[in-house]
Design a protein around this motif. Structure first.
Motif, PDB file in Angstrom:
ATOM      1  N   PRO A   1      -6.166   4.987  -8.932  1.00 59.50           N
ATOM      2  CA  PRO A   1      -7.510   4.678  -8.417  1.00 59.50           C
ATOM      3  C   PRO A   1      -8.620   5.450  -9.128  1.00 59.50           C
ATOM      4  O   PRO A   1      -9.778   5.060  -9.034  1.00 59.50           O
ATOM      5  N   LEU A   2      -8.281   6.503  -9.851  1.00 57.74           N
ATOM      6  CA  LEU A   2      -9.373   7.283 -10.437  1.00 57.74           C
ATOM      7  C   LEU A   2      -9.891   6.692 -11.749  1.00 57.74           C
ATOM      8  O   LEU A   2     -11.083   6.440 -11.891  1.00 57.74           O
TER       9      LEU A   2
ATOM     10  N   LEU B   1      -8.058   4.079 -13.480  1.00 53.52           N
ATOM     11  CA  LEU B   1      -7.446   2.761 -13.674  1.00 53.52           C
ATOM     12  C   LEU B   1      -6.377   2.688 -14.760  1.00 53.52           C
ATOM     13  O   LEU B   1      -6.208   1.656 -15.405  1.00 53.52           O
TER      14      LEU B   1
ATOM     15  N   GLU C   1       0.864  -1.187   0.000  1.00 59.17           N
ATOM     16  CA  GLU C   1       0.000   0.000   0.000  1.00 59.17           C
ATOM     17  C   GLU C   1       0.896   1.231   0.000  1.00 59.17           C
ATOM     18  O   GLU C   1       1.816   1.333   0.800  1.00 59.17           O
TER      19      GLU C   1
ATOM     20  N   THR D   1      -1.890   0.863 -10.257  1.00 54.71           N
ATOM     21  CA  THR D   1      -3.055   1.276 -11.046  1.00 54.71           C
ATOM     22  C   THR D   1      -3.679   2.505 -10.394  1.00 54.71           C
ATOM     23  O   THR D   1      -4.041   2.473  -9.213  1.00 54.71           O
TER      24      THR D   1
ATOM     25  N   PRO E   1      -4.312  10.363  -7.361  1.00 54.01           N
ATOM     26  CA  PRO E   1      -3.323  10.084  -6.322  1.00 54.01           C
ATOM     27  C   PRO E   1      -2.761   8.668  -6.466  1.00 54.01           C
ATOM     28  O   PRO E   1      -3.379   7.712  -6.023  1.00 54.01           O
TER      29      PRO E   1
ATOM     30  N   GLN F   1      -0.448   7.092  -5.015  1.00 48.96           N
ATOM     31  CA  GLN F   1      -0.127   6.332  -3.798  1.00 48.96           C
ATOM     32  C   GLN F   1      -1.322   5.495  -3.345  1.00 48.96           C
ATOM     33  O   GLN F   1      -1.154   4.537  -2.591  1.00 48.96           O
ATOM     34  N   ASP F   2      -2.513   5.849  -3.801  1.00 49.68           N
ATOM     35  CA  ASP F   2      -3.700   5.105  -3.386  1.00 49.68           C
ATOM     36  C   ASP F   2      -4.069   3.984  -4.362  1.00 49.68           C
ATOM     37  O   ASP F   2      -5.127   3.366  -4.240  1.00 49.68           O
ATOM     38  N   GLY F   3      -3.210   3.717  -5.327  1.00 44.38           N
ATOM     39  CA  GLY F   3      -3.544   2.693  -6.313  1.00 44.38           C
ATOM     40  C   GLY F   3      -3.226   1.284  -5.839  1.00 44.38           C
ATOM     41  O   GLY F   3      -2.558   1.086  -4.823  1.00 44.38           O
ATOM     42  N   ILE F   4      -3.723   0.303  -6.598  1.00 43.56           N
ATOM     43  CA  ILE F   4      -3.402  -1.103  -6.315  1.00 43.56           C
ATOM     44  C   ILE F   4      -2.064  -1.425  -6.972  1.00 43.56           C
ATOM     45  O   ILE F   4      -1.867  -1.142  -8.157  1.00 43.56           O
ATOM     46  N   VAL F   5      -1.145  -1.999  -6.206  1.00 43.64           N
ATOM     47  CA  VAL F   5       0.157  -2.369  -6.736  1.00 43.64           C
ATOM     48  C   VAL F   5       0.155  -3.852  -7.076  1.00 43.64           C
ATOM     49  O   VAL F   5      -0.121  -4.692  -6.216  1.00 43.64           O
TER      50      VAL F   5
END
Ligand code: SRM
Ligand SMILES: Cc1cc2nc3c(=O)[nH]c(=O)nc-3n(C[C@H](O)[C@H](O)[C@H](O)COP(=O)(O)OP(=O)(O)OC[C@H]3O[C@@H](n4cnc5c(N)ncnc54)[C@H](O)[C@@H]3O)c2cc1C
Ligand code: SF4
Ligand code: FES
Lengths: 804, 97
Positions: free
Chosen positions: B61-62, B64, B14, B59, B47, B49-53
């Protein structure tokens, strides 16, 4: 741990001997193993002899393991080598080929046919039914002889009779008791079996006892007690078996009917163990393989160093297949006082099903003509424990149920003959095992290769894995990262006990996954394990990590749960206070009758939730969202049902559950439909005298009027139907498949058949899984921040690294 | 500028947002080691840093889009994000920004 190189001598190379060797090899025990069998061939599938006799199977298909297997696992095999004596004190065996010292010895000598003291039993042409040689001899006779008499109408005798019948002989079964298979069957089942056998041309005489067998050197006739004479070119005595204890008795071991053993399969002599039909445990000897495999497993663990393994006898059931008649029986089929009986019979259809229960636990079963329920029944019988739905257990309404095998536990033994569990079969199917057919599963695990009774379950498991005939040919894979169709994946996940996304990806996928499959897998694990999965936030969209909806500027929105849209001045005041204190960007009444606080910073989320003191509205995720309501009978002059109350109850019942896609609901007080419920995923309309439930409505990107699912009388019924429909949707829809896609895909009729009109058992199952999931659901706004505050930290302001 | 972030401050898998003046950096502990990139998605400012790694990609988050953590390449996007060298040393992730 065993010291390497100690010698284990196994006497007997039959089915259970092999079962032991298999497990020892698997446990990588360090024994040097020597096996002595007095039959000329390596151990073979004795159960399969019936099929060989009947011509359904070739004799060379019987061996359980070929000689190479023994050699490649370092097991020294001596066939055609009889063990003549056991010296338990000196730890030595005398064999036909010399003496052998051992550190431990296992007696697996099986049993011998019991031959009653009938004059003439020693004549040529009077045979037992135990070995390949017996079958060869019977076939030899069948080629020239015309009539056969089988003495004994138990399981083995009927198998022999049908085999000989199939070989063109005229067969008479003579049985001492007035009921066939009296040890397994009650009157009803036995009567039906007899009728069917007679229809096939078998002659059944009972009760009848044999006075003598006559013939000049070779058998010619059987004379019964009443004086009747039955001409016979062949007599097969199937009057039972007697455990083969000669060796043990001569060695001075404690012997009853069998070689007496304790829970660890130890005999009275140190270093000597006994398993299989020759062993007597707690006063009981066994003549069917399932408990014997268990004994082998226990002893293997013991020998591999696990002293804790103990044998616990299980109720067992046997299956007999007599050309077209399927019989499955076990436990006590004739009820005793205080037992309860469930009976289903269709005389015309040749079907008879009976369960005997005691204190709600299954203690006996007899199935004739339809073995559909066999796997589940057998599992219930061995496992014990409460039977919740007796009719469902008997397969009443099974046509719409899942394929056989679907409901079995992983460690349930599917193939009793070879001791193969569901998990082992599932492992043979699919990516790792690669099996797509029953034949392959049989080769790999031996399941279904002996008596064949578990074939429907193996087929069912194949089907569940998307392999069977009935499977949709092109069920898509979940993702290129996890190349399995969903049903197959579910099987593997449950079979292997995988509870987290990373485990699934490691074991069944590419080890990495992607932003598409990881949230999908997160959802599937939740629903398949009813919430008893391991949550991994790293595989979730950020919304699901922080339980709020991310905005275009990286802040979040907060929509607290306001059930049914019903709030109070105090709640509104609290919301207002929080909005001011945290200077939220906007407060808005939403389309779903909720209040949205927009523009909240991530690090403020936990405090905002705490101060609101309201549960999550799940507006940020694929879950039960809102139940809209109208004012209903409380205030509205047209209201015919208390829609507000039902909406609040419905939302309370469902909230916290994750769903394939968002699930929005509504309850409205009359067909004027002010809550717009017919365009909801699930909507309820009060009508005079009841409530109508609609599913799969939509008014977003698509507009669709919902399909009428059912009409019920009371709010309680409406709640139950809603719960069942929602659980069905949760289990069956693809991730991201909204109700308005799912229902049209499967058809409202199929949806209704699987919910409203499903069997009592299926409905109960859905409700039970629904409740379990609900019980495991936690309000994320209360549980998560407390357990994991670090996720909500403010951005880290950087300072330069201090000089070292 | 060289900075050190305590390992405890980052959750494996995360992202964590680091702010250095006007610069916003997303730091990840991936299975292949630490990775640091500019945190602002070139598509619409999402952002990262809030994506799925997954593996070496995050990816957004907004909408994809995926961003390669090694090269900074972004799906369907000519622009790249900047990548910063990062390594683990003495209980810290050391970054050269
Ligand atoms: C807040 C709200 C609008 C409002 O201010 O009223 C809203 C806001 C969003 N809706 Fe909605 N929808 C809201 C009511 C609706 C409704 C009306 C309703 O719920 O009664 C609909 C039509 C019914 C439906 O759900 O189909 C609706 C149909 C959609 C759709 C289209 C879904 C579809 O399959 O047709 C999306 C996009 C999607 O789900 O893929 C969507 C997606 C969104 C998202 C979550 C987009 C997103 O991913 O960021 C918006 C989130 C804004 C935010 O950050 O909070 N929203 N959205 C409403 C919040 C629900 C609530 O009332 O508590
Ligand atoms: C025709 C038939 C059908 C059956 N159908 C079913 C069924 O449908 N379901 C079911 O559960 N069970 C069935 N059974 C029973 C099942 O086959 C037995 O329970 C099982 O084989 C017992 O295994 P075991 O290893 O204990 O004995 P066995 O398989 O009999 O093996 C014992 C071996 O030890 C050898 N031996 C004995 N003494 C010595 C000695 N001194 N030295 C060396 N070797 C020795 C014997 O020759 C034999 O090979 C059936 C049996 C038969 C005969
Ligand atoms: S209609 Fe829904 S998704 Fe579209 S801008 Fe409005 S709130 Fe967002
Ligand atoms: S802002 Fe990142 S993909 Fe749109």
């Amino acid at each position: 741990m065993t010291a390497p190189g100690k010698r284990l001598a196994v006497v007997g190379n039959g089915m259970i001997s092999v079962s032991l060797l298999d497990q020892l090899v698997r446990l990588e025990s360090r024994w040097r193993i020597s096996v002595f069998g007095d039959e000329p061939h390596p151990a073979y599938d004795r159960i399969g002899l019936s099929q060989v006799l009947a011509g359904d199977r070739a004799a060379d298909d019987l061996p359980l393991r070929d000689r190479d297997w023994y050699a490649s696992h370092g097991v020294e095999l001596h066939t055609g080598c009889r063990v003549l004596a056991l010296d338990a004190e000196r730890c030595r065996l005398a064999t036909a080929r010399g003496d052998v010292d051992f550190d431990a010895c296992v007696l697996a000598t099986g049993s011998l046919p019991f031959v009653p003291p009938i004059p003439g039993a020693g004549l040529d042409g009077v045979l037992g039914f135990r070995t390949i040689e017996d079958v060869d001899a019977m076939l030899e006779r069948a080629r020239t002889g015309r009539s056969a008499v089988v003495i004994g109408g138990g399981l083995l005798g009927l198998e022999a009779a049908r085999g000989l019948l199939a070989r063109g002989m005229q067969v008479t079964v003579v049985h001492l008791v007035d009921r066939l298979m009296e040890r397994q069957l009650d009157d009803g089942a036995a009567g039906l079996v007899r009728e069917e056998l007679e229809r096939m041309g078998l002659r059944v005489l009972l009760p009848a006892s044999t006075r003598r067998i006559e013939g000049e050197g070779r058998v010619e006739a059987v004379v019964l007690d009443g004086g009747a004479v039955l001409p016979a070119d062949l007599v097969v005595i199937c009057a039972g078996i007697k455990p083969n204890v000669a060796l043990a008795a001569a060695a001075g071991l404690d012997v009853g009917r069998g070689v007496r053993v304790d829970d660890r399969m130890a005999t009275s002599a140190p270093a000597v163990h006994a398993i299989g039909e020759c062993a007597e445990h707690d006063g009981v000897t066994y003549g069917l393989v399932p408990p014997l495999h268990e004994q082998a497993a226990v002893l293997a663990s013991q020998l591999a160093g696990d002293g804790a393994a103990t044998f616990r006898p299980l109720a067992t059931a046997a299956r007999l297949k007599v050309a077209g008649i399927d019989v499955f029986a076990g436990g006590r089929t004739t009820p005793e006082a205080g037992d309860q009986e469930v009976l289903l019979r269709d005389d015309g259809g040749g079907v008879y099903k009976k369960l005997v229960l005691r204190d709600d636990a299954l203690v006996g079963v007899a199935l004739v003509g339809d073995l559909g329920p066999m796997a589940a029944v057998s599992d219930a019988l061995t496992r014990g424990g409460r039977v919740r739905d007796r009719l469902a257990l008997l397969g009443v309404g099974a046509a719409v149920g899942p394929p056989p095998g679907a409901d079995l536990a992983d460690d349930a033994v599917v193939c009793g003959c070879n001791g193969v569990t569901r998990a082992a079969i599932v492992a043979a199917i699919g990516a790792e095992g690669g099996c797509t057919t029953r034949e392959c599963v049989a080769r790999r695990t031996r399941a279904s290769s002996s008596c064949g009774s578990c074939a429907p379950v193996v087929d069912g498991l194949l089907q569940l894995a998307g392999m069977g005939r009935a499977a949709a040919p092109d069920a898509p894979d979940v993702c290129t990262c996890v190349p399995l169709p969903r049903a197959a994946l579910r099987e593997r996940v449950l079979g292997l006990g995988l509870r987290s996304v990373s485990e699934v990806l490691e074991r069944l996928g590419d080890g990495v996954g992607c932003h598409r499959c990881r949230p999908a897998l997160s959802y599937y694990l939740d629903v398949w394990w009813c919430g008893e999965h391991r949550e991994e936030p790293a595989s979730r969209h950020v919304n699901d990590r922080v339980h709020a909806n991310i905005q275009r500027d990286g802040t979040f929105s907060v929509v607290p749960r306001i059930r049914g849209g019903v709030t109070s001045p105090a709640e509104l005041r609290r919301i207002a206070d929080v909005a001011e204190r945290y200077q939220v960007g906007a407060v808005k009444i939403t389309g779903g009758q909720r209040i949205d606080l927009l523009g909240v910073r991530k690090e403020d989320l936990p405090a905002v939730w705490t101060e609101l003191g309201m549960p999550s509205g799940h507006a940020y995720t694929k879950a039960v969202r809102t139940v809209k309501s109208c004012v209903g009978t409380d205030w509205c002059r047209y209201g015919v049902g208390d829609s507000t109350d039902l909406a609040v109850r419905l939302e309370s019942a469902l909230e916290g559950l994750y769903t394939p896609h968002k699930l929005k609901l509504g309850v409205t007080g009359c067909p004027r439909n002010c809550a717009e419920v017919t365009v909801k995923d699930l909507g309820i309309v009060a009508v005079v005298g009841g409530w109508e439930l609609y599913v799969a409505g939509a008014a977003g990107m698509t507009v669709r009027k919902g399909d009428l699912l059912c009409t019920v009388a009371t709010p309680e019924q409406a709640l139950e139907e809603a719960a069942i429909a929602v659980q069905h949707y949760r289990e069956q829809a693809e991730y991201l498949e909204r109700m308005y896609h799912f229902v049209p895909r499967v058809g409202i009729e199929a949806f209704r058949a699987a919910t409203v009109d499903a069997t009592a058992g299926a409905r109960r199952g859905l409700l039970e899984r629904f409740r379990r999931s609900r019980d495991n659901a936690r309000d994320p706004w209360r549980s998560v921040p407390a357990s994991d505050p670090s996720r909500f930290r403010a951005p880290l302001a950087l300072a330069e690294e201090p000089a070292p | 500028m060289r900075v050190a972030v305590p390992l405890d401050d980052v959750r494996p898998g995360e992202g964590r947002l680091l702010v250095a003046g006007r610069r916003r950096v997303a730091l990840f502990l991936t299975t292949g080691g630490p990775r640091a990139i500019d945190a602002t998605c070139p598509h619409a400012g999402g952002p990262l840093q809030d994506g799925i790694v997954s593996g070496a990609r995050v990816t957004c988050p907004l909408h994809l889009r995926r961003v390669d953590l090694d090269t900074g390449e972004v799906d369907d996007c000519a622009e790249r994000v900047r990548c910063y060298p990062a390594r683990v040393a003495g209980g810290h992730v050391v970054l050269d920004l």
